[in-house]
Scaffold this active site. Structure first.
Site, PDB file in Angstrom:
ATOM      1  N   SER A 556      99.963 -71.682  -8.093  1.00 35.75           N
ATOM      2  CA  SER A 556      99.063 -70.911  -8.792  1.00 35.75           C
ATOM      3  C   SER A 556      99.214 -71.095 -10.222  1.00 35.75           C
ATOM      4  CB  SER A 556      99.446 -69.284  -8.648  1.00 35.75           C
ATOM      5  OG  SER A 556      98.733 -68.318  -9.683  1.00 35.75           O
ATOM      6  N   TYR A 569     105.023 -61.501  -8.350  1.00 35.51           N
ATOM      7  CA  TYR A 569     104.305 -62.590  -7.837  1.00 35.51           C
ATOM      8  C   TYR A 569     104.281 -63.948  -8.541  1.00 35.51           C
ATOM      9  CZ  TYR A 569      99.710 -64.973  -6.911  1.00 35.51           C
ATOM     10  OH  TYR A 569      98.645 -66.066  -6.553  1.00 35.51           O
TER      11      TYR A 569
END
Length: 679
Positions: A556, A569
């Site tokens: 990500s 996350y």
């Protein structure tokens, strides 16, 4: 425009015959019909023949798969036939007999259909017919089975001369309904499509009954002590452990896709005392050995032998197999023979466990296995009433390295970039993982669709084209056992694994003070720990195969960009990003490349966003949830929304063959976020 009446009858007959494996094997045999049509040039009648073209399959034959030829021109070729030594030249001459655009390319068997004086002709490869054709006293047995209604034709390679031979046999035997072709199959004929089909089925079923009534009850002899099949669970465990090694054996010359079967037919054959002798004789019907090679590789150990001993023995046998195959090529090759295509086996037989078959794709591998099952059935039938006696090795070589077969192979389309590669994608039931699975299959790969949601995984598998393209597995990536089971399913379905995409994930987006230890553990268990476990299992398989491989992490932008309210996350994405670097450094010696993709703002189709994260992020930014993707796009340099397909494109870029010297790389797919630029 509807097909001609006779052509329509031919298609219907072909579908019925091809639907039953007792009648013929996949893509095996051909059928024809003759009839009269108006010539668009002269306005007069013209006699035509419709016949299955080269490479088609009777069960799925369409009008486009028929070659259409003028009978007068085809039969006129007898006047210019230069003899059996030059009969291959006649195949090119068939093109001058085509009517109009002609449809499909005429096959080598076109002469058989055109020269025989019958309106309808079937040439088939039934196990029962080939059993008689490959029996040591096949001619005598044919007479016993059929009297004078079916005539024996000695072995001759398919071609123009065989067509002349069959035509002469029919003319000399007006009472006959067909013939047994030595070492090959059957041919039947009739005045109508219905009569031809009846005659074909009569030959097949009569031969079946003859073998059953006259045959010995145990044609393969007694079971070898210790060679009985392992229990279902145990043999599949053993097969999964052996599969990557066996795939390496079959892929030394070029990568192959595998197929495994542990059917009762195979296991009974491999338990029998006769199997070493019969397997060494090889298959006979040309359709069989073109797909299975001249003979299989057979492991000569009991199924309970220690695994490391079995692996070592397989490697020794492979070295012997390659030497023997090269010697076979040298014995028979002529100065103008095509180059040797490879010395690896297409069929590997493991007593007590099953059969591994290989090919350029899953369908080819599966069909090769089906053909060897046909060969086992032929051996059983021949041994039941006589002795199995396939055609001479020199004749097998003439077929395998036939110039016409080589030309056919050269006409095959160029393989797609990921052909022969087997991919396992986690979280592939939706969103980015689903898009990746679709792209990989489109580029030629076989894909294992791994997802926690069984229904989603199965739905994606169906979208991808079913079991010859993809299989579904249910996987919780926090479970070592389920991950191991997923890789076992992969190697049993396709022979091994070459490409793994770590995509499964969730997102818990909370400020630090609201993030519980449970949140932290769940986030890390699924993505950091899960990716580690999947990569570890992938490395085991890839190292055993020795074919290199690719591991791709879908990380990500958050792996490098520090933003608020996202501690769990973003930290786990940073963990994944560093796993890429660590594994790239460690696995490179095995030819395994490890790379990553850093997406951002992938809203549409995303399982994570649909699961509630989208609403949370929309609330943080004060926008409507359905406009979140547009909002993210406006924050980027390119002002473009990122979609799952864009991430899939990056995965293909990393694995499609152009970046062979790249490992440890992260590719941003975020439409340009300056704060996440890699440094």
């Amino acid at each position: 425009m509807a097909p001609h009446r006779e052509a329509a009858a031919l298609l219907a007959r072909s579908h019925r015959l091809g639907a039953d494996p007792r009648n013929t094997n996949y893509a095996g045999g051909n059928a024809s019909a003759k009839g009269t049509e108006t010539d668009p040039v002269t306005g007069g009648d013209v006699e035509l023949m419709w016949v299955k073209g080269s490479g088609g399959d009777l069960g799925t034959l369409t009008e486009a798969g028929l070659a259409v030829l003028r009978i007068d021109r085809l039969r006129a070729l007898k006047g210019v036939y230069p003899g059996v030594e030059r009969e291959d030249e006649m195949v090119a001459a068939f093109d001058y007999c085509l009517h109009g655009k002609g449809g499909a390319a005429p096959s080598i068997d076109t002469a058989m259909h055109g020269l025989v004086e019958a309106a309808h002709v079937d040439h088939l490869h039934p196990d029962s017919g080939i059993a008689l054709a490959c029996a040591a006293d096949g001619e005598k047995l044919t007479a016993e089975c059929f009297g004078d209604t079916v005539v024996w034709v000695p072995w001759r390679r398919p071609g123009f001369q065989l067509g002349l031979d069959i035509a002469a046999v029919k003319e000399a035997n007006p009472q006959a309904i067909g013939c047994i072709l030595g070492g090959h199959g059957i041919t039947a004929w009739g005045d109508t499509s219905e009569q031809c089909e009846r005659n074909s089925l009569h030959i097949i079923r009569t031969a079946e009954a003859f073998l059953a009534e006259r045959g010995k009850p145990e044609p393969f002899g007694p079971v070898i002590e210790g060679y009985a099949a392992l229990g279902a669970g145990e043999r599949r465990e053993r097969a999964a452990a052996l599969a990557p090694v066996i795939r390496a054996i079959a892929s030394q010359d070029r990568p192959q896709v595998g197929h495994f079967t542990d059917s009762e037919v195979v296991l009974d054959f491999l338990a029998s005392a006769a199997h070493p002798r019969l397997a060494a004789l090889g298959t006979s019907c040309p359709d069989h050995f073109l797909r299975t090679k001249v003979r299989p590789l057979v492991l000569d150990l009991a199924p309970t032998a220690p695994l490391d001993e079995a692996i070592a023995r397989l490697k020794d046998l492979h070295a012997e197999y390659r030497e023997e195959y090269a010697a076979y090529y040298r014995r028979h090759a002529l100065p103008d023979s095509p180059a040797m295509r490879g010395a690896d086996p297409a069929i590997v037989l493991v007593p007590g466990v099953g059969m591994f078959s290989f090919g350029k794709d899953k369908q080819t591998a599966r069909v090769a296995g089906e053909f060897y099952v046909n060969a086992i059935n032929v051996m059983r039938g021949a041994e039941a009433v006589s002795t199995y006696a396939p055609i001479e090795e020199s004749e097998k070589f003439r077929i395998e390295y036939w110039a016409l077969e080589e030309a056919k192979l050269q006409r095959m389309p160029k393989p797609k970039p990921l052909a022969t590669r087997v991919a396992l994608v986690t979280g592939a039931g939706s969103g980015i993982g689903k898009a990746i699975a679709h792209r990989l299959v489109a580029e030629g790969a076989c894909v294992v669709v791994a997802d926690l949601n069984t229904e989603n995984a199965q739905a994606v598998t169906e979208e991808l084209g079913g079991p010859d393209k993809a299989v579904a597995v249910t996987v919780d990536v926090t479970s070592e056992e389920q991950i191991a089971d997923a890789f076992k399913a992969a190697v049993l379905a396709f022979g091994g694994v070459d490409l793994v995409v770590n995509n499964a994930g969730i997102s818990i987006s909370k400020p630090l003070l609201e993030t519980s230890a449970k949140d932290w553990d769940l986030q890390h268990d699924i993505m950091a720990r899960g990716s580690f476990l999947v990569s570890r299992e992938a490395a085991r398989v890839m190292i055993a195969q020795g074919l290199g491989g690719d591991i791709v992490y879908i990380a990500s932008k958050n792996a490098v960009f520090a933003g608020p309210n996202n501690i769990a996350y973003s930290a786990t994405k940073a963990d994944q990003a560093h796993q890429v670097r660590l594994l790239a450094a460690e696995l490179g010696e095995h030819g395994i490349r490890v790379n990553g993709v850093n997406p951002d703002g992938v809203v549409r189709g995303s399982g994570i966003f649909a699961g509630g994260w989208g609403a949370q992020r929309a609330a943080v930014y004060g926008v409507e949830e359905e406009k979140l993707g547009e909002f993210y796009a406006q924050r980027t340099i390119l002002k473009r929304e990122v979609l799952p397909d864009h991430v899939a494109n990056a995965v293909f870029a990393l694995t499609g063959g152009d970046l062979t010297h790249t490992t440890g790389l992260h590719i941003p797919v975020d439409a340009g976020v300056a704060a996440a630029f890699l440094r």
